[in-house]
Write a protein that holds these residues in place. Structure first.
Motif, mmCIF file in Angstrom:
data_model
loop_
_atom_site.group_PDB
_atom_site.id
_atom_site.type_symbol
_atom_site.label_atom_id
_atom_site.label_comp_id
_atom_site.label_asym_id
_atom_site.label_seq_id
_atom_site.Cartn_x
_atom_site.Cartn_y
_atom_site.Cartn_z
ATOM 1 N N GLU A 197 -6.674 3.747 2.165
ATOM 2 C CA GLU A 197 -6.379 4.788 3.158
ATOM 3 C C GLU A 197 -7.597 5.121 4.013
ATOM 4 O OE1 GLU A 197 -4.031 8.066 1.478
ATOM 5 O OE2 GLU A 197 -3.713 6.769 -0.240
ATOM 6 N N GLU A 255 -5.669 -0.292 4.215
ATOM 7 C CA GLU A 255 -4.390 0.355 3.928
ATOM 8 C C GLU A 255 -4.365 0.847 2.481
ATOM 9 O OE1 GLU A 255 -1.541 0.882 5.610
ATOM 10 O OE2 GLU A 255 -1.715 -0.286 7.454
ATOM 11 N N TYR A 256 -4.837 0.003 1.566
ATOM 12 C CA TYR A 256 -4.843 0.375 0.161
ATOM 13 C C TYR A 256 -5.718 1.596 -0.094
ATOM 14 C CZ TYR A 256 -2.301 -3.465 -2.091
ATOM 15 O OH TYR A 256 -1.329 -4.316 -2.535
ATOM 16 N N LEU A 302 -5.665 -5.015 4.989
ATOM 17 C CA LEU A 302 -4.885 -4.671 3.798
ATOM 18 C C LEU A 302 -5.693 -3.739 2.888
ATOM 19 C CD1 LEU A 302 -2.243 -5.209 2.264
ATOM 20 C CD2 LEU A 302 -3.391 -7.099 1.106
ATOM 21 N N PRO A 349 0.822 -1.223 0.000
ATOM 22 C CA PRO A 349 0.000 0.000 0.000
ATOM 23 C C PRO A 349 0.856 1.273 0.000
ATOM 24 C CG PRO A 349 -0.832 -1.572 1.600
ATOM 25 C CD PRO A 349 0.496 -2.084 1.140
ATOM 26 N N TRP A 355 3.339 -0.978 -16.172
ATOM 27 C CA TRP A 355 3.186 -2.426 -16.206
ATOM 28 C C TRP A 355 4.161 -3.015 -17.210
ATOM 29 C CZ3 TRP A 355 0.776 -5.888 -13.237
ATOM 30 C CH2 TRP A 355 -0.132 -5.396 -12.290
ATOM 31 N N ARG A 390 1.804 2.365 -3.502
ATOM 32 C CA ARG A 390 0.702 3.025 -4.213
ATOM 33 C C ARG A 390 0.490 4.439 -3.699
ATOM 34 N NH1 ARG A 390 -2.016 -0.837 -7.245
ATOM 35 N NH2 ARG A 390 -3.525 0.769 -7.802
ATOM 36 N N ARG A 391 0.685 4.610 -2.387
ATOM 37 C CA ARG A 391 0.495 5.933 -1.786
ATOM 38 C C ARG A 391 1.557 6.905 -2.315
ATOM 39 N NH1 ARG A 391 -0.829 3.833 3.042
ATOM 40 N NH2 ARG A 391 1.165 4.206 4.041
ATOM 41 N N LYS A 410 -10.136 1.125 -8.769
ATOM 42 C CA LYS A 410 -8.765 0.711 -8.455
ATOM 43 C C LYS A 410 -8.618 -0.811 -8.445
ATOM 44 C CE LYS A 410 -7.665 4.630 -5.481
ATOM 45 N NZ LYS A 410 -7.756 4.982 -4.060
ATOM 46 N N ASP A 434 -6.294 -2.921 -11.100
ATOM 47 C CA ASP A 434 -4.858 -2.709 -10.931
ATOM 48 C C ASP A 434 -4.341 -3.414 -9.684
ATOM 49 O OD1 ASP A 434 -2.724 -1.276 -12.288
ATOM 50 O OD2 ASP A 434 -2.495 -0.226 -10.373
ATOM 51 N N ILE A 435 -5.060 -3.232 -8.569
ATOM 52 C CA ILE A 435 -4.624 -3.864 -7.319
ATOM 53 C C ILE A 435 -4.716 -5.376 -7.445
ATOM 54 C CG2 ILE A 435 -5.220 -4.156 -4.875
ATOM 55 C CD1 ILE A 435 -5.809 -1.248 -4.713
#
Lengths: 121, 319
Positions: free
Chosen positions: B68, B65-66, B62, A54, A69, A57-58, B19, B22-23
């Motif tokens: 936020e 967190e991704y 998780l 995470p 990619w 990404r942040r 999102k 992509d994740i």
């Protein structure tokens, strides 16, 4: 005798933030999630996967990393690279980190007189 | 479906749709990378997958967190305000409890049953106060923080001034919420506790029982909304133009129907007026006039207060 739990808590506090600097410095050469995790661990920065992914990404959202990619290999991977802004931040943070380290060493050697201004003589 | 599929699906469930793709790809690749590394160093593939996923931990965490999202209901920014307001508001709860207890005793109930219904009422009111206050703060935690703190940087300019008149005093909030609680309890209790009984022994309601088909429930809802509004106002800390608009709307939604009902003599129960005053025509017009005057004055005061403070605060803010 030092309580190992106390040591662990304070150690974590000191290390917090170092992962961002280390990631920005390391990703000057493009890297992907798991690869970076391993490289960081090898370099002595133990970070959990569920914190790092995470975080990447942040940092990307903040414009400090750019991503792409890579589908050339059999397993497509998202590669991150430090942007110009990220480079600038990394330099700034590294300078701060080094300065902190020097100051702490100076304190340890006793070359900095203890501050007594306004305090007890 | 593999464990990894289930893990990724559980993570993506609470991640914004745009999102997800992509994740999904990235997380899958990372998990597969980690599993492969373990297999290469001699682990059993199934065991390796289990270990990797265990290390990644709870998918809900998780995902938070991704995206936020906070992993708490009310954070340190709002917690103290929440606790302060709640602990004062809870002092309101015993009041309707005591009212019910006294009315039950006057009504000839046994001491035990009166005490029981008193405690039950106080408990219910306390539960509502705690629940709604917490809901308002939890929502503000997730939405309001970004509105109140759009630049993200704290400066000393943001320090609340200790004697700042913009700050809504806690006593105002408590007083107003207490009035709403009283009105709420009155609307409920006037059915059974008017002090008069018809010949068959059933209680005579003060307000026209026909109003229960729509108006009284509607007014009850408005009272709850008004109380929630007061809590929001306290949490925000001051009047703004939009808060004054909402206040005006809430106030008019309550006041206009009450005035209209009173003016068309549909507010009071004629049976009650006969029982209390001996006749239903003159007393109805007197009671209705009194209600109209009081309700109109309170509304003018309430709406005016909101606008005066909102406009004044905008002035000081601009300076």
């Amino acid at each position: 005798m030092l309580d190992p739990e106390v040591v662990a808590v304070h150690g974590q506090e000191v290390r917090r933030g170092s992962v961002v600097v280390a990631s920005l410095l390391m990703l000057r050469t493009p890297g992907y999630g798991y690869g970076l995790l391993e490289a960081l661990a090898d370099a002595g920065f133990a970070v959990e996967a569920n914190t790092l992914y995470p975080l990447l990404r942040r940092l990307e959202k903040q414009g400090l990393l750019v991503s792409e990619w890579n589908t050339d290999e059999s397993r497509p991977r998202k590669f991150y690279r430090t942007s110009a802004a990220g480079e600038e931040l990394a330099t700034e943070l590294l300078r701060e980190w080094t300065a902190l380290g020097r100051s702490l060493e100076a304190l340890d050697r006793g070359t900095v007189p203890p501050t007594t201004e306004g305090g007890a003589p | 479906m593999t464990l990894t599929d289930r893990y990724v699906a559980a993570t993506l469930r609470s991640i914004p749709v745009d999102k997800r793709d992509d994740i999904d790809r990235e997380l899958r690749a990372s998990i597969t990378d980690a599993v492969d590394a373990r297999v290469e160093s001699g682990s059993d593939p199934a065991e390796a997958e289990e270990r990797v996923l265990t290390e990644l931990g709870d998918p809900a965490r998780l995902a938070a967190e991704y995206s936020e999202r906070p992993l708490y209901l009310i954070g340190p920014e709002l917690y103290l305000d929440w606790r302060r307001l709640l602990s004062v508001l809870l002092w309101i709860a015993p009041i309707p409890g005591v009212v019910v207890l006294v009315l039950d005793v006057l009504d000839g109930a046994s001491a035990i049953s009166a005490l029981g219904s008193g405690i039950w009422t106080a408990g219910t009111v306390a539960l509502h106060i705690a629940f709604w206050t917490t809901v308002v703060f939890a929502v503000l935690e997730r939405t309001g923080a970004s509105v109140a703190n759009p630049t993200g940087v704290w400066t000393v300019d943001r320090l609340p001034q200790v004697d700042d008149s913009r700050r809504v005093p806690l006593s105002d909030t408590v007083f107003t919420v207490a009035i709403y609680v009283f009105l709420f309890v009155f609307l409920i209790l006037q059915r059974t506790y008017s002090g008069f009984r018809s010949d068959d022994g059933s209680a005579i309601a003060i307000l026209d029982p026909d109003l229960w088909s729509f108006w009284i429930p509607a007014l009850l809802v408005l009272l709850v909304l008004s109380a929630v509004f007061e809590v929001v106002l306290y949490a925000i800390g001051g009047w703004t133009i939009s808060m004054a608009v909402i206040n005006t709307v809430l106030s008019l939604l309550f006041t206009l129907p009450v005035i209209w009902l009173a003016a068309s003599d549909e507010l009071f129960n004629p049976d009650y007026l006969v029982a209390a005053f001996g006749e239903a025509t003159d007393s109805a017009s007197a009671a209705s006039t009194a209600v109209i005057v009081v309700v109109a004055l309170v509304a003018v005061w309430d709406i005016g207060e909101g606008w005066v403070k909102a406009l004044r605060d905008r002035g000081t803010h601009a300076c």
